[in-house]
Design a protein around this motif. Structure first.
Motif, PDB file in Angstrom:
ATOM      1  N   LYS A   1       0.853  -1.177   0.000  1.00  0.00           N
ATOM      2  CA  LYS A   1       0.000   0.000   0.000  1.00  0.00           C
ATOM      3  C   LYS A   1       0.895   1.236   0.000  1.00  0.00           C
ATOM      4  N   TYR A   2       0.495   2.279  -0.717  1.00  0.00           N
ATOM      5  CA  TYR A   2       1.338   3.468  -0.782  1.00  0.00           C
ATOM      6  C   TYR A   2       0.495   4.741  -0.841  1.00  0.00           C
ATOM      7  N   ALA A   3       1.136   5.837  -0.441  1.00  0.00           N
ATOM      8  CA  ALA A   3       0.514   7.162  -0.552  1.00  0.00           C
ATOM      9  C   ALA A   3       1.627   8.179  -0.701  1.00  0.00           C
ATOM     10  N   VAL A   4       1.432   9.146  -1.584  1.00  0.00           N
ATOM     11  CA  VAL A   4       2.398  10.225  -1.793  1.00  0.00           C
ATOM     12  C   VAL A   4       1.652  11.554  -1.701  1.00  0.00           C
ATOM     13  N   ARG A   5       2.302  12.523  -1.096  1.00  0.00           N
ATOM     14  CA  ARG A   5       1.665  13.837  -0.921  1.00  0.00           C
ATOM     15  C   ARG A   5       2.688  14.931  -1.186  1.00  0.00           C
ATOM     16  N   ARG A   6       2.294  15.897  -1.959  1.00  0.00           N
ATOM     17  CA  ARG A   6       3.214  16.992  -2.285  1.00  0.00           C
ATOM     18  C   ARG A   6       3.231  18.017  -1.165  1.00  0.00           C
ATOM     19  N   SER A   7       4.438  18.470  -0.832  1.00  0.00           N
ATOM     20  CA  SER A   7       4.609  19.504   0.187  1.00  0.00           C
ATOM     21  C   SER A   7       5.254  20.726  -0.459  1.00  0.00           C
ATOM     22  N   GLY A   8       5.566  21.712   0.339  1.00  0.00           N
ATOM     23  CA  GLY A   8       6.218  22.900  -0.181  1.00  0.00           C
ATOM     24  C   GLY A   8       7.603  23.080   0.372  1.00  0.00           C
ATOM     25  N   SER A   9       8.251  21.975   0.746  1.00  0.00           N
ATOM     26  CA  SER A   9       9.544  22.036   1.412  1.00  0.00           C
ATOM     27  C   SER A   9      10.630  21.382   0.563  1.00  0.00           C
ATOM     28  N   ALA A  10      11.865  21.866   0.718  1.00  0.00           N
ATOM     29  CA  ALA A  10      12.998  21.243   0.025  1.00  0.00           C
ATOM     30  C   ALA A  10      13.376  19.915   0.663  1.00  0.00           C
ATOM     31  N   VAL A  11      12.825  19.647   1.850  1.00  0.00           N
ATOM     32  CA  VAL A  11      13.113  18.412   2.564  1.00  0.00           C
ATOM     33  C   VAL A  11      12.056  17.363   2.206  1.00  0.00           C
ATOM     34  N   ALA A  12      12.510  16.139   1.948  1.00  0.00           N
ATOM     35  CA  ALA A  12      11.607  15.041   1.608  1.00  0.00           C
ATOM     36  C   ALA A  12      11.620  13.989   2.709  1.00  0.00           C
ATOM     37  N   TYR A  13      10.480  13.364   2.920  1.00  0.00           N
ATOM     38  CA  TYR A  13      10.332  12.348   3.949  1.00  0.00           C
ATOM     39  C   TYR A  13       9.748  11.088   3.316  1.00  0.00           C
ATOM     40  N   CYS A  14      10.283   9.943   3.682  1.00  0.00           N
ATOM     41  CA  CYS A  14       9.697   8.684   3.219  1.00  0.00           C
ATOM     42  C   CYS A  14       9.757   7.659   4.337  1.00  0.00           C
ATOM     43  N   SER A  15       8.797   6.766   4.359  1.00  0.00           N
ATOM     44  CA  SER A  15       8.763   5.741   5.406  1.00  0.00           C
ATOM     45  C   SER A  15       8.235   4.432   4.844  1.00  0.00           C
ATOM     46  N   LEU A  16       8.742   3.357   5.398  1.00  0.00           N
ATOM     47  CA  LEU A  16       8.264   2.012   5.094  1.00  0.00           C
ATOM     48  C   LEU A  16       7.760   1.410   6.391  1.00  0.00           C
ATOM     49  N   SER A  17       6.444   1.219   6.479  1.00  0.00           N
ATOM     50  CA  SER A  17       5.813   0.675   7.686  1.00  0.00           C
ATOM     51  C   SER A  17       5.435  -0.781   7.438  1.00  0.00           C
TER      52      SER A  17
ATOM     53  N   VAL B   1       8.847   0.430  11.746  1.00  0.00           N
ATOM     54  CA  VAL B   1       8.832   1.539  10.790  1.00  0.00           C
ATOM     55  C   VAL B   1      10.262   1.985  10.505  1.00  0.00           C
ATOM     56  N   LEU B   2      10.637   1.990   9.227  1.00  0.00           N
ATOM     57  CA  LEU B   2      11.906   2.534   8.766  1.00  0.00           C
ATOM     58  C   LEU B   2      11.604   3.859   8.087  1.00  0.00           C
ATOM     59  N   HIS B   3      12.358   4.903   8.385  1.00  0.00           N
ATOM     60  CA  HIS B   3      12.048   6.192   7.757  1.00  0.00           C
ATOM     61  C   HIS B   3      13.304   7.010   7.522  1.00  0.00           C
ATOM     62  N   ALA B   4      13.229   7.885   6.540  1.00  0.00           N
ATOM     63  CA  ALA B   4      14.387   8.689   6.149  1.00  0.00           C
ATOM     64  C   ALA B   4      13.955  10.117   5.842  1.00  0.00           C
ATOM     65  N   THR B   5      14.881  11.032   6.093  1.00  0.00           N
ATOM     66  CA  THR B   5      14.701  12.446   5.784  1.00  0.00           C
ATOM     67  C   THR B   5      15.888  12.889   4.943  1.00  0.00           C
ATOM     68  N   VAL B   6      15.606  13.441   3.752  1.00  0.00           N
ATOM     69  CA  VAL B   6      16.671  13.844   2.830  1.00  0.00           C
ATOM     70  C   VAL B   6      16.242  15.086   2.054  1.00  0.00           C
ATOM     71  N   LEU B   7      17.164  15.685   1.339  1.00  0.00           N
ATOM     72  CA  LEU B   7      16.785  16.698   0.363  1.00  0.00           C
ATOM     73  C   LEU B   7      15.988  16.021  -0.741  1.00  0.00           C
ATOM     74  N   LYS B   8      15.072  16.770  -1.347  1.00  0.00           N
ATOM     75  CA  LYS B   8      14.140  16.122  -2.285  1.00  0.00           C
ATOM     76  C   LYS B   8      14.857  15.473  -3.467  1.00  0.00           C
ATOM     77  N   GLU B   9      16.026  15.999  -3.873  1.00  0.00           N
ATOM     78  CA  GLU B   9      16.730  15.393  -4.999  1.00  0.00           C
ATOM     79  C   GLU B   9      17.328  14.028  -4.651  1.00  0.00           C
ATOM     80  N   ASP B  10      17.392  13.712  -3.361  1.00  0.00           N
ATOM     81  CA  ASP B  10      17.944  12.420  -2.930  1.00  0.00           C
ATOM     82  C   ASP B  10      16.857  11.424  -2.505  1.00  0.00           C
ATOM     83  N   LEU B  11      15.615  11.739  -2.798  1.00  0.00           N
ATOM     84  CA  LEU B  11      14.511  10.887  -2.346  1.00  0.00           C
ATOM     85  C   LEU B  11      14.619   9.465  -2.897  1.00  0.00           C
ATOM     86  N   ARG B  12      14.984   9.320  -4.169  1.00  0.00           N
ATOM     87  CA  ARG B  12      15.057   7.976  -4.755  1.00  0.00           C
ATOM     88  C   ARG B  12      16.064   7.112  -4.011  1.00  0.00           C
ATOM     89  N   LYS B  13      17.214   7.691  -3.651  1.00  0.00           N
ATOM     90  CA  LYS B  13      18.232   6.942  -2.915  1.00  0.00           C
ATOM     91  C   LYS B  13      17.706   6.507  -1.551  1.00  0.00           C
TER      92      LYS B  13
END
Length: 411
Positions: free
Chosen positions: A11-27, A83-95
């Motif tokens: 299951k997945y969900a993506v939401r656009r924000s207005g920040s240069a920081v990106a967040y992703c998590s695997l629950s 829950v595994l989660h990461a915080t990165v600059l948006k250009e590094d989200l794929r990594k």
């Protein structure tokens, strides 16, 4: 916001924000309650040792992989999730997203790293025992859920942790880390279609052989009926007294009762300084440094607990004051003005919390696992506004009834 289910069942969900920081998590639905047949504490130990090496990366590489990009990698374990989660600059989200999936699908659990981590986790267990406020709550929950999987301590015991092996960790991950038990969420300032495409590519890359699944409805677990009621005192010769007072509460799936319980807990001892118990015990009398009410919702039950720490000579006064305020909530409906103020305060707290990208991302993952979808802010507002004063009063009567309320004191 875009949500869905990948072909293999994530299951997945993506939401656009207005920040240069990106967040992703695997629950992952692999928390402590799912340890039957495994060593106590293995879910938490798995969370720790996932970072100790994969088929492609050593522990040192994993530890520095996002750090050198200015990002952060973290994880935590609850009674129901890892829950595994990461915080990165948006250009590094794929990594970051790829690293989370790699950790969950290709961990190696080297024996030497496991031996090192045993000592770390055992120290963590001992540190909790040295914190009376943490220890008393953990013991309260274990006693309240005695006979149920939720009674198991998240950290396990020193003895159980010493017995965990690499083979057992591989068996646990193989059994529990299945795509249909996972949820992937992202909050970033990137086009939502591009984020969705990234999730789908990661799903295909890390679960190439998983059979295609037809998305189905979330199965709602049956509510369990427990009846462990107790009033006990543990003598530890601490410099202060710590007390927990509470009982069973609505589960995640009892929607109307759950909303009333959320409001009740926030009114009694929420984070605001004007909560009833904080105002009475701390601001008015100075009997405690802090007092709080917590409401934890599980898939088949819940727990509401009032926790406080005070000087020993103030304990009886504090307990009497707590009882007095609960009886008041049980006897008299809130006025229209007080009810409106309580709802506005809760909605404000939720809005401020949702403005935090990391908190939003983690909340999305939990909702996906529990409900298979996300609830819009409009839905949340509507449900909170629909709660009546009578429903809050009945929640107080049900949760803190004379025959079902338990108490644990540590002095």
């Amino acid at each position: 916001m875009i949500s869905g289910t990948t072909s293999c069942g994530i299951k997945y969900a993506v939401r656009r924000s207005g920040s240069a920081v990106a967040y992703c998590s695997l629950s992952i639905s692999a928390g402590t309650r799912y340890e039957d047949g495994f060593s106590s504490g293995i879910a938490h130990f798995t969370e720790h040792t996932l970072f100790k090496g994969t088929g492609r990366k050593s522990a040192s590489v994993i530890n520095s992989y996002l750090d050198r990009l200015g990002g952060e990698l973290n994880a935590y374990t609850t009674k129901e999730e890892i829950v595994l989660h990461a915080t990165v600059l948006k250009e590094d989200l794929r990594k970051a997203g790829s690293l989370l999936m790699e950790l969950a699908t290709d961990p190696k659990f080297p024996e030497d790293e496991i031996a090192t981590e045993r000592g770390v986790v055992i120290d963590e267990i001992k540190s909790y025992k040295d914190s009376p406020s943490d220890d008393v709550y953990d013991r309260f929950e274990e006693m309240l859920f005695r006979g149920h999987a939720l009674s198991m301590p998240i950290l396990g015991t020193p003895e159980s942790v010493r017995g965990i092996t690499s083979d057992e960790l591989h068996r646990f991950v193989g059994e529990k880390f299945r795509p249909e038990r996972m949820a992937f969420s992202i909050v970033a300032d990137i086009d939502e279609k591009k984020m969705e495409a990234m999730v789908l590519r990661l799903s295909d890359k890390y679960f190439p052989d998983s059979p295609a699944l037809t998305p189905g409805n979330v199965v709602t677990p049956a509510k369990v009926t427990l009846s462990n009621v107790f009033s006990e005192t543990i003598v530890r010769k601490n410099h202060e007294a710590n007390a927990v007072f509470g009982g069973y509460a609505p589960s995640l799936y009892e929607e109307k009762a759950r909303m009333a319980a959320i409001l009740l807990s926030n009114i009694l001892g929420g984070p605001a300084s004007n909560s009833v118990l904080n105002r009475e015990l701390r601001e008015k009398h100075g009997w405690v440094y802090g007092v709080e009410s917590s409401y934890t919702q599980y898939s088949d039950t819940g727990i509401m607990a009032i926790c406080l720490g005070c000087e020993k000579e103030n304990l009886d006064r504090c307990l009497a004051a707590v009882k007095k305020e609960i009886v008041r909530m049980q006897a008299i409906n809130l006025s229209d003005r007080a009810l409106a103020a309580a709802k506005k305060q809760l909605l404000g707290q939720l809005a401020i919390s949702s403005d935090n990208g990391e908190a939003q991302c983690l909340s999305m993952g939990k909702s996906l696992l529990a409900y298979g979808r996300l609830q819009s802010r409009e839905e949340t507002v509507q449900k909170i506004e629909a709660v009546t004063a009578e429903e809050i009063r009945m929640a107080a009567c049900s949760i803190f009834s004379h025959g079902t309320t338990s108490r644990l004191i540590m002095i």
